[in-house]
Design an enzyme around this catalytic site. Structure first.
Site, PDB file in Angstrom:
ATOM      1  N   ASP A  36       0.819  -1.215   0.000  1.00  0.00           N
ATOM      2  CA  ASP A  36       0.000   0.000   0.000  1.00  0.00           C
ATOM      3  C   ASP A  36       0.857   1.272   0.000  1.00  0.00           C
ATOM      4  OD1 ASP A  36       1.032  -0.290   2.504  1.00  0.00           O
ATOM      5  OD2 ASP A  36      -0.838   0.062   3.579  1.00  0.00           O
ATOM      6  N   HIS A 239      23.620   0.906 -18.746  1.00  0.00           N
ATOM      7  CA  HIS A 239      22.506   1.273 -17.871  1.00  0.00           C
ATOM      8  C   HIS A 239      22.663   0.640 -16.483  1.00  0.00           C
ATOM      9  CE1 HIS A 239      19.909   2.028 -21.709  1.00  0.00           C
ATOM     10  NE2 HIS A 239      20.673   3.051 -21.404  1.00  0.00           N
ATOM     11  N   ASP A 256      26.602   8.998 -14.333  1.00  0.00           N
ATOM     12  CA  ASP A 256      25.570   9.566 -15.215  1.00  0.00           C
ATOM     13  C   ASP A 256      24.386   9.895 -14.320  1.00  0.00           C
ATOM     14  OD1 ASP A 256      23.603  10.119 -17.093  1.00  0.00           O
ATOM     15  OD2 ASP A 256      24.166   8.499 -18.443  1.00  0.00           O
ATOM     16  N   ASP A 267      20.804  16.116 -17.810  1.00  0.00           N
ATOM     17  CA  ASP A 267      21.342  14.776 -18.077  1.00  0.00           C
ATOM     18  C   ASP A 267      22.836  14.923 -18.310  1.00  0.00           C
ATOM     19  OD1 ASP A 267      21.820  12.167 -18.763  1.00  0.00           O
ATOM     20  OD2 ASP A 267      20.543  12.135 -20.527  1.00  0.00           O
ATOM     21  N   HIS A 346      26.452   3.156 -28.778  1.00  0.00           N
ATOM     22  CA  HIS A 346      25.227   3.959 -28.728  1.00  0.00           C
ATOM     23  C   HIS A 346      25.401   5.222 -29.557  1.00  0.00           C
ATOM     24  CE1 HIS A 346      27.083   6.805 -25.877  1.00  0.00           C
ATOM     25  NE2 HIS A 346      27.563   5.756 -25.232  1.00  0.00           N
ATOM     26  N   HIS A 350      20.316  12.607 -27.537  1.00  0.00           N
ATOM     27  CA  HIS A 350      18.860  12.494 -27.639  1.00  0.00           C
ATOM     28  C   HIS A 350      18.265  13.837 -27.259  1.00  0.00           C
ATOM     29  CE1 HIS A 350      18.897  12.270 -23.221  1.00  0.00           C
ATOM     30  NE2 HIS A 350      19.818  11.326 -23.333  1.00  0.00           N
ATOM     31  N   HIS A 357      14.653  11.561 -21.952  1.00  0.00           N
ATOM     32  CA  HIS A 357      14.678  11.215 -23.368  1.00  0.00           C
ATOM     33  C   HIS A 357      13.419  11.847 -23.958  1.00  0.00           C
ATOM     34  CE1 HIS A 357      17.355   7.430 -22.615  1.00  0.00           C
ATOM     35  NE2 HIS A 357      18.048   8.556 -22.634  1.00  0.00           N
ATOM     36  N   GLU A 380      26.810  12.954 -25.913  1.00  0.00           N
ATOM     37  CA  GLU A 380      27.351  11.983 -24.965  1.00  0.00           C
ATOM     38  C   GLU A 380      28.149  10.856 -25.633  1.00  0.00           C
ATOM     39  OE1 GLU A 380      24.269   9.401 -23.218  1.00  0.00           O
ATOM     40  OE2 GLU A 380      22.808  10.789 -24.057  1.00  0.00           O
ATOM     41  N   TYR A 384      33.960   2.152 -24.307  1.00  0.00           N
ATOM     42  CA  TYR A 384      33.775   1.122 -23.276  1.00  0.00           C
ATOM     43  C   TYR A 384      34.558  -0.120 -23.697  1.00  0.00           C
ATOM     44  CZ  TYR A 384      29.840   4.316 -23.029  1.00  0.00           C
ATOM     45  OH  TYR A 384      29.060   5.440 -23.015  1.00  0.00           O
ATOM     46  N   ARG A 403      32.426   8.048 -20.488  1.00  0.00           N
ATOM     47  CA  ARG A 403      31.423   8.821 -21.213  1.00  0.00           C
ATOM     48  C   ARG A 403      31.479  10.259 -20.702  1.00  0.00           C
ATOM     49  NH1 ARG A 403      27.576   5.606 -20.630  1.00  0.00           N
ATOM     50  NH2 ARG A 403      26.307   6.465 -18.941  1.00  0.00           N
ATOM     51  N   GLU A 405      29.135  13.577 -21.079  1.00  0.00           N
ATOM     52  CA  GLU A 405      27.829  14.003 -21.587  1.00  0.00           C
ATOM     53  C   GLU A 405      27.488  15.408 -21.132  1.00  0.00           C
ATOM     54  OE1 GLU A 405      23.184  12.438 -21.531  1.00  0.00           O
ATOM     55  OE2 GLU A 405      24.604  11.744 -20.007  1.00  0.00           O
TER      56      GLU A 405
END
Length: 437
Positions: A36, A239, A256, A267, A346, A350, A357, A380, A384, A403, A405
């Site tokens: 709940d 991710h 990130d 971002d 990637h 975006h 996004h 970005e 890797y 990365r 970004e």
């Protein structure tokens, strides 16, 4: 954001709609976290964009040309007992006075009143598929009118995608939107600086995450997405969100993370050495990614295509990896064959806005979209190299994930880097890491 701004958006949308049409937008539903207990409520971005209304159990209806008012809001009524338990409500009076509704009705009366608003309208603008339960309600209301056609009632003849119009509007940010995104990026940049200063070997990833969250909350923000705080090999997982490993001396830390201010997202990604000193291999790869970041940003200007920043980043990364011996062959062929995708899998960015996004087409008539002032996007690029990557035998390159970004908005002359306060120069980064507050 002012009532006037929301009213302007609604007027603009209704000018784009057919004259005898109606638009229906439901608020976001409440999500249950466990048993709940509820997740913190976050309003649907389309609903927020047009109304500014922050409560669940609400439906907005836009009826161009309606004599008694074009903006109708169904919402919860004031209820002192329930407000004692669950917080204040705007109520019907607040819907009109605070949010500019021309008419407001109890949400409990939706099933009785809304069919009448659909009647004699030729087209319903609605985003089908976003909320399946509400989809069935809308279809049911139209079918109810259709079943009474012998009594002279006229149902809408057509459904149209509301998001087709609305998302193109959202793609172009106004001054007030950019101001909020700039502020969100500035606070988020300070969070990255705080994380760098507190970082040291032996900490846990979640302890660094806590520093980010602290900076977000003291500035009235919430995370605009689940933070990624990945040390060493975890930085190679695009991710990664577990954030539960211990930080090791000699590893890099990829963060990130950014905050959302009044619905508008930042971002930002930064990568830095846990102990404050890049190894020669880490620095060599970092400088390639940083060069790619800068090359891509240089391509963000009116008249360029959406794909131009990505092409610039790809060329820079491929060239750099070739010079390090991690890719072999001619540069044009390596790019054509997408050999870089083993290390950079990637795209370079975006759209950015109310959603991290954000909405908006990337292609128009099968061609990459032309960049125009007011469009906001991320840049970005990354590299890797996970352990045991095929073709990389030398362990000195393993478990390096990088990365960099930034958030940028297209201006008349070029672009503004909203996240410029987040350090990315390697020497500046080394001077900050572990320096404390």
């Amino acid at each position: 954001m002012t009532k006037t701004e929301y009213a302007r958006r609604r007027k603009q949308l209704m000018r784009m709609m057919d004259k005898k049409a109606v638009a229906v937008l439901p608020a976001a539903p409440v999500r249950i976290r466990n048993r709940d207990a509820e997740h913190a409520f976050r309003q649907d971005s389309d609903f927020l964009y047009l109304t500014g209304f922050l409560e669940p159990e609400a439906v907005a209806v836009l009826t161009p040309g309606r004599k008694h008012g074009e903006f109708i809001l169904f919402c919860r009524e004031r209820d002192p007992e329930k407000e004692t338990w669950n917080g204040r409500r705007a109520g019907l009076e607040g819907a009109v006075e605070q949010y500019g509704a021309d008419d407001a009705f109890p949400i409990e009366d939706l099933d009785e009143i809304l069919p009448g608003l659909l009647e004699d309208r030729e087209k319903v603008y609605y985003t089908m598929g976003a909320q399946s339960d509400f989809d069935q309600k809308v279809i049911g209301w139209v079918n109810r009118i259709r079943a009474q056609s012998r009594a002279g009632r006229h149902p809408p003849r057509e459904f149209a995608a509301l998001d087709y119009l609305l998302h193109d509007m959202r793609l172009y940010k106004g001054r007030s939107e950019i101001a909020r995104m700039r502020k969100a990026a500035q606070h988020s940049a300070r969070a990255h600086v705080r994380a760098m200063r507190h970082c040291q070997p032996g900490l846990w990833e979640y302890q660094v995450e806590a520093e980010l969250l602290h900076e977000f909350r003291v500035n009235g923000m919430v995370p605009s997405y689940t933070p990624i705080v990945g040390g060493g090999a975890n930085g190679c997982i695009l991710h990664y969100i577990e954030n539960d490993a211990r930080l090791r001396d000699g590893d890099l830390l990829l963060i990130d993370a950014a905050g959302e201010l009044e619905g508008y997202a930042a971002d930002i990604t930064r990568t830095f050495p846990v102990n404050g000193r890049f190894t020669s291999e880490q620095r060599a790869l970092y400088e390639i990614v940083l060069e790619a970041n800068r090359a891509a940003i240089a391509k963000v200007k009116p008249g360029n295509h959406w794909d131009d920043p990505h092409c610039a980043a790809v060329r820079t990364i491929t060239k750099g990896l070739k010079e390090l011996g991690l890719l072999k062959g001619s540069l044009p062929k390596l790019i054509h064959d997408e050999a870089y995708k083993k290390f950079y899998m990637h795209r370079t960015g975006h759209w950015l806005g109310l959603d991290v996004h954000d909405v908006g087409d990337y292609k128009v008539d099968e061609e990459w979209r032309i960049l125009e002032p007011g469009m906001a996007l991320t840049i970005e690029p990354g590299i890797y190299i996970a352990a045991h990557t095929k073709g990389v035998r030398n362990r000195k390159w393993w478990d390096i994930g990088i990365r960099v970004e930034d958030d940028v908005v297209v201006t008349k002359e070029g672009c503004e880097v909203l996240s410029a306060d987040a350090p990315k120069d390697p020497d500046e980064i080394e001077s900050l890491v572990g320096s404390g507050l």
